[in-house]
Design a protein around this motif. Structure first.
Motif, PDB file in Angstrom:
ATOM      1  N   LEU A 172     -33.898 -12.553  15.788  1.00 55.50           N
ATOM      2  CA  LEU A 172     -33.647 -13.670  16.712  1.00 55.50           C
ATOM      3  C   LEU A 172     -34.896 -14.113  17.464  1.00 55.50           C
ATOM      4  N   GLY A 173     -35.990 -13.370  17.307  1.00 56.37           N
ATOM      5  CA  GLY A 173     -37.178 -13.679  18.093  1.00 56.37           C
ATOM      6  C   GLY A 173     -36.993 -13.378  19.566  1.00 56.37           C
ATOM      7  N   LEU A 174     -36.246 -12.343  19.876  1.00 56.29           N
ATOM      8  CA  LEU A 174     -35.930 -12.031  21.271  1.00 56.29           C
ATOM      9  C   LEU A 174     -37.181 -11.751  22.096  1.00 56.29           C
ATOM     10  N   GLU A 175     -38.167 -11.118  21.468  1.00 60.03           N
ATOM     11  CA  GLU A 175     -39.390 -10.802  22.202  1.00 60.03           C
ATOM     12  C   GLU A 175     -40.100 -12.065  22.668  1.00 60.03           C
ATOM     13  N   THR A 176     -39.963 -13.146  21.910  1.00 61.91           N
ATOM     14  CA  THR A 176     -40.578 -14.419  22.292  1.00 61.91           C
ATOM     15  C   THR A 176     -39.965 -14.968  23.567  1.00 61.91           C
ATOM     16  N   ALA A 177     -38.672 -14.687  23.771  1.00 61.69           N
ATOM     17  CA  ALA A 177     -37.960 -15.184  24.952  1.00 61.69           C
ATOM     18  C   ALA A 177     -38.010 -14.207  26.120  1.00 61.69           C
ATOM     19  N   GLY A 178     -38.569 -13.009  25.897  1.00 57.48           N
ATOM     20  CA  GLY A 178     -38.611 -12.016  26.965  1.00 57.48           C
ATOM     21  C   GLY A 178     -37.319 -11.246  27.127  1.00 57.48           C
ATOM     22  N   VAL A 179     -36.505 -11.217  26.073  1.00 56.75           N
ATOM     23  CA  VAL A 179     -35.235 -10.484  26.092  1.00 56.75           C
ATOM     24  C   VAL A 179     -35.473  -9.084  25.550  1.00 56.75           C
ATOM     25  N   GLU A 180     -35.232  -8.083  26.367  1.00 56.52           N
ATOM     26  CA  GLU A 180     -35.481  -6.699  25.977  1.00 56.52           C
ATOM     27  C   GLU A 180     -34.260  -6.083  25.303  1.00 56.52           C
ATOM     28  N   VAL A 181     -34.529  -5.178  24.360  1.00 60.96           N
ATOM     29  CA  VAL A 181     -33.470  -4.412  23.721  1.00 60.96           C
ATOM     30  C   VAL A 181     -33.746  -2.930  23.921  1.00 60.96           C
ATOM     31  N   ASP A 182     -32.691  -2.111  23.743  1.00 60.42           N
ATOM     32  CA  ASP A 182     -32.893  -0.669  23.869  1.00 60.42           C
ATOM     33  C   ASP A 182     -33.322  -0.076  22.525  1.00 60.42           C
ATOM     34  N   ALA A 183     -33.404   1.240  22.457  1.00 62.92           N
ATOM     35  CA  ALA A 183     -33.911   1.905  21.256  1.00 62.92           C
ATOM     36  C   ALA A 183     -33.037   1.661  20.030  1.00 62.92           C
ATOM     37  N   PHE A 226     -35.558 -17.814  18.650  1.00 61.84           N
ATOM     38  CA  PHE A 226     -36.243 -18.320  19.839  1.00 61.84           C
ATOM     39  C   PHE A 226     -37.681 -18.719  19.496  1.00 61.84           C
ATOM     40  N   THR A 227     -38.099 -19.836  20.053  1.00 65.88           N
ATOM     41  CA  THR A 227     -39.514 -20.199  20.023  1.00 65.88           C
ATOM     42  C   THR A 227     -40.129 -20.030  21.402  1.00 65.88           C
ATOM     43  N   ASP A 228     -39.298 -20.086  22.433  1.00 67.80           N
ATOM     44  CA  ASP A 228     -39.664 -19.701  23.796  1.00 67.80           C
ATOM     45  C   ASP A 228     -38.361 -19.435  24.549  1.00 67.80           C
ATOM     46  N   ARG A 229     -38.444 -19.207  25.843  1.00 66.10           N
ATOM     47  CA  ARG A 229     -37.267 -18.751  26.600  1.00 66.10           C
ATOM     48  C   ARG A 229     -36.120 -19.759  26.610  1.00 66.10           C
ATOM     49  N   THR A 230     -36.398 -21.038  26.502  1.00 65.17           N
ATOM     50  CA  THR A 230     -35.349 -22.048  26.596  1.00 65.17           C
ATOM     51  C   THR A 230     -35.154 -22.834  25.298  1.00 65.17           C
ATOM     52  N   THR A 231     -35.853 -22.422  24.243  1.00 63.50           N
ATOM     53  CA  THR A 231     -35.816 -23.210  23.002  1.00 63.50           C
ATOM     54  C   THR A 231     -35.486 -22.338  21.801  1.00 63.50           C
ATOM     55  N   LEU A 232     -34.622 -22.872  20.933  1.00 59.23           N
ATOM     56  CA  LEU A 232     -34.245 -22.208  19.692  1.00 59.23           C
ATOM     57  C   LEU A 232     -34.514 -23.133  18.514  1.00 59.23           C
ATOM     58  N   ARG A 233     -34.924 -22.543  17.421  1.00 58.20           N
ATOM     59  CA  ARG A 233     -35.115 -23.308  16.193  1.00 58.20           C
ATOM     60  C   ARG A 233     -34.009 -22.941  15.206  1.00 58.20           C
ATOM     61  N   VAL A 234     -33.366 -23.953  14.646  1.00 61.38           N
ATOM     62  CA  VAL A 234     -32.351 -23.775  13.606  1.00 61.38           C
ATOM     63  C   VAL A 234     -32.777 -24.635  12.427  1.00 61.38           C
ATOM     64  N   THR A 264     -29.471 -10.938  30.803  1.00 64.06           N
ATOM     65  CA  THR A 264     -30.520 -10.183  30.120  1.00 64.06           C
ATOM     66  C   THR A 264     -31.757 -10.099  31.009  1.00 64.06           C
ATOM     67  N   THR A 265     -32.819  -9.560  30.462  1.00 61.80           N
ATOM     68  CA  THR A 265     -34.070  -9.445  31.207  1.00 61.80           C
ATOM     69  C   THR A 265     -34.822 -10.777  31.276  1.00 61.80           C
ATOM     70  N   ALA A 266     -34.316 -11.801  30.576  1.00 63.12           N
ATOM     71  CA  ALA A 266     -34.930 -13.131  30.624  1.00 63.12           C
ATOM     72  C   ALA A 266     -34.047 -14.065  31.449  1.00 63.12           C
ATOM     73  N   GLU A 267     -34.640 -14.748  32.388  1.00 67.15           N
ATOM     74  CA  GLU A 267     -33.879 -15.657  33.248  1.00 67.15           C
ATOM     75  C   GLU A 267     -33.182 -16.735  32.413  1.00 67.15           C
ATOM     76  N   GLY A 268     -31.917 -16.949  32.719  1.00 67.32           N
ATOM     77  CA  GLY A 268     -31.164 -18.001  32.048  1.00 67.32           C
ATOM     78  C   GLY A 268     -30.589 -17.621  30.705  1.00 67.32           C
ATOM     79  N   ILE A 269     -30.660 -16.331  30.343  1.00 65.79           N
ATOM     80  CA  ILE A 269     -30.110 -15.875  29.062  1.00 65.79           C
ATOM     81  C   ILE A 269     -29.156 -14.711  29.315  1.00 65.79           C
ATOM     82  N   TRP A 270     -27.959 -14.811  28.741  1.00 63.90           N
ATOM     83  CA  TRP A 270     -26.934 -13.783  28.849  1.00 63.90           C
ATOM     84  C   TRP A 270     -26.578 -13.272  27.455  1.00 63.90           C
ATOM     85  N   ALA A 271     -26.043 -12.049  27.378  1.00 61.15           N
ATOM     86  CA  ALA A 271     -25.605 -11.485  26.098  1.00 61.15           C
ATOM     87  C   ALA A 271     -24.169 -11.008  26.231  1.00 61.15           C
TER      88      ALA A 271
END
Length: 455
Positions: free
Chosen positions: A272-283, A117-125, A295-302
């Protein structure tokens, strides 16, 4: 920048199926895969391992041929390269089938590479940037590598290595006495290896009832698998061409030619750069999701193993079904509606659904329990495979089925009679009056119901 209606990261069990539904709905879809299409199941999990289990079963049946009045005229031998070629071909056929399927989808683009992720709606490959209002993470998991003393100084194997191992180890030492470890323990014992399983806990497959754990241990030990439990201080050291494993104080060291680590799985979420997208993970690194897999970020599912809601191919596929039903079909499906079921593919297999007896007792409700040995099941007797038992647990007041287990021949298939009844909300009385086909393992369920007694 390339824009799509949806991006799927990972082509495991949920990814291609979701791509198909989205494509059929007229959406443009990018599905990103950094390694092999098909994920764990196709490449290092179900497909190759259950193919190997089948070869091991054939070997065991050949070894027991005289029990059935069949004389082979010589000792049974194992062609391990041929065994592995067969497993690899099954994997390739499935992988290529998935690739052809994705290629046939209108509006779907398969992109190879690692996504971040580079932001919530963008991915770099690589040097490519992709954007979409909806992003679905199906990134799976991998073998956990523990921090045992001396581990860094020895060669070791994981499940991914085992499905490519075209030789029979002299002495395979397996660290971890749960589902993955036990399947490899029995199959490689049947291929001719000496096998020792070392488990940190007090018994094998700790999430099962104690009687189930004990029965599994007895099955494996009867075939010559050595089991060490209560290994509270596992350490390794290299001595020439062998590895010495120290299980703990008071336990004898185990010397092996090969070590398999099977102590659990971890999600592929750390790069994955999840923190950049606002996607939270557990411990433990699993992506936090709600009951509809958002997920905790709008528009993203896991979906799948990475969300910690299930560790199986069938739960990953059900994740796809839930997301597709909610986003495309306008339904309101929830993960919490799922009745858990799974199997352990030793021989005989363990099929489980719902609560175990121990789990049911912990609820404090009055329960009914029936426990019948497979030696009472005609089909098992006819096949000469009478190890194990059938168990049913019900609520004593509502008569609802709470759970069931079969450790026995055909258990992975016969459990579905109860699983389907539970999904339909049926009671034990409705199961009692089913008229199953004779002679089968499943036909015994009504008899198991008649054996229900106060737990």
């Amino acid at each position: 920048m390339r824009a799509f209606d949806a991006i799927i990261v990972g082509a495991g069990q949920a990814g291609p199926s979701l791509a198909g539904r989205l494509s059929d709905a007229g959406k443009t879809v990018a599905i990103i895969e950094r390694k092999h299409v098909g994920g764990t199941c196709v490449n290092t999990g179900c497909k190759p391992t259950k193919t190997l289990v089948a070869s091991a079963y054939a070997a065991r049946l050949a070894q027991r041929a005289s029990d059935y009045g069949v004389q082979l005229g010589g000792p049974v031998t194992i062609d391990m390269p041929a065994v592995m070629r067969r497993a690899y071909q099954v994997t390739l056929d499935s992988r290529h089938g998935n690739e052809r399927w994705l290629g046939s989808m209108a509006g779907c683009t398969l992109i190879r590479g690692h996504a971040r992720f580079t932001d919530r709606t963008t991915l770099r490959v690589g040097e490519d940037f992709l954007t979409a209002p909806q992003i679905f993470l199906n990134v799976g998991g991998r073998a956990a590598i523990p921090d045992f003393p001396g581990l860094a100084d020895i060669p070791y194997l994981t499940n991914s290595d085992m499905v490519r191992l075209d030789r029979v180890p002299g002495h395979l030492v397996i660290i971890g006495g749960s589902y993955i470890g036990l399947e490899f323990a029995q199959m490689f014992r049947r291929f001719g290896a000496e096998v020792t399983v070392i488990e940190k806990g007090p018994r094998l497959v700790g999430r099962e009832d104690e009687k189930t754990s004990t029965a599994i241990r007895e099955i494996l030990e009867a075939e010559g698998v050595c089991v060490v439990t209560g290994a509270d201080d596992i350490r390794f050291r290299k001595e020439g061409r062998v590895v010495v494993v120290h299980p703990g104080d008071g336990k004898a060291d185990v010397t092996g030619t090969d070590v398999l680590l099977a102590v659990g799985r971890r999600p592929n979420t750390d790069d994955l750069g999840l923190e950049t997208a606002g996607v939270e993970v557990d411990a433990r690194g699993y992506i936090r999701v709600d009951d509809q897999l958002a997920t905790t970020a709008e528009g993203i599912w896991a979906l799948g193993d990475c969300n910690g809601k299930g560790a199986f191919t069938h739960t990953a596929y059900n994740d796809f079904e839930i997301v597709a039903a909610n986003l495309i079909d306008g339904e309101a499906r929830r993960v919490s509606d799922r009745i858990p079921g799974y199997a352990l593919y030793i021989d005989p297999p363990l099929g489980r659904v719902g609560m175990s007896e121990a789990e049911a007792r912990k609820t404090g409700r009055p329960i009914l329990v029936s426990h019948i040995p497979m030696s009472k099941v005609g089909r098992a007797v006819e096949k000469g495979e009478t190890q194990g038992f059938m168990t049913l647990v019900a609520d004593a007041e509502t008569r609802q089925i709470l759970g069931a287990a079969i450790l026995g021949t055909g258990g992975d298939e016969a459990i579905h009679g109860v699983l389907d009844m539970m999904n339909a909300g049926a009671t034990v009385d409705q199961l009692r009056w089913a008229v199953p086909i004779h002679p089968t393992v499943s036909e015994f369920w009504p008899t198991v119901v008649t054996g229900l007694g106060q737990g």
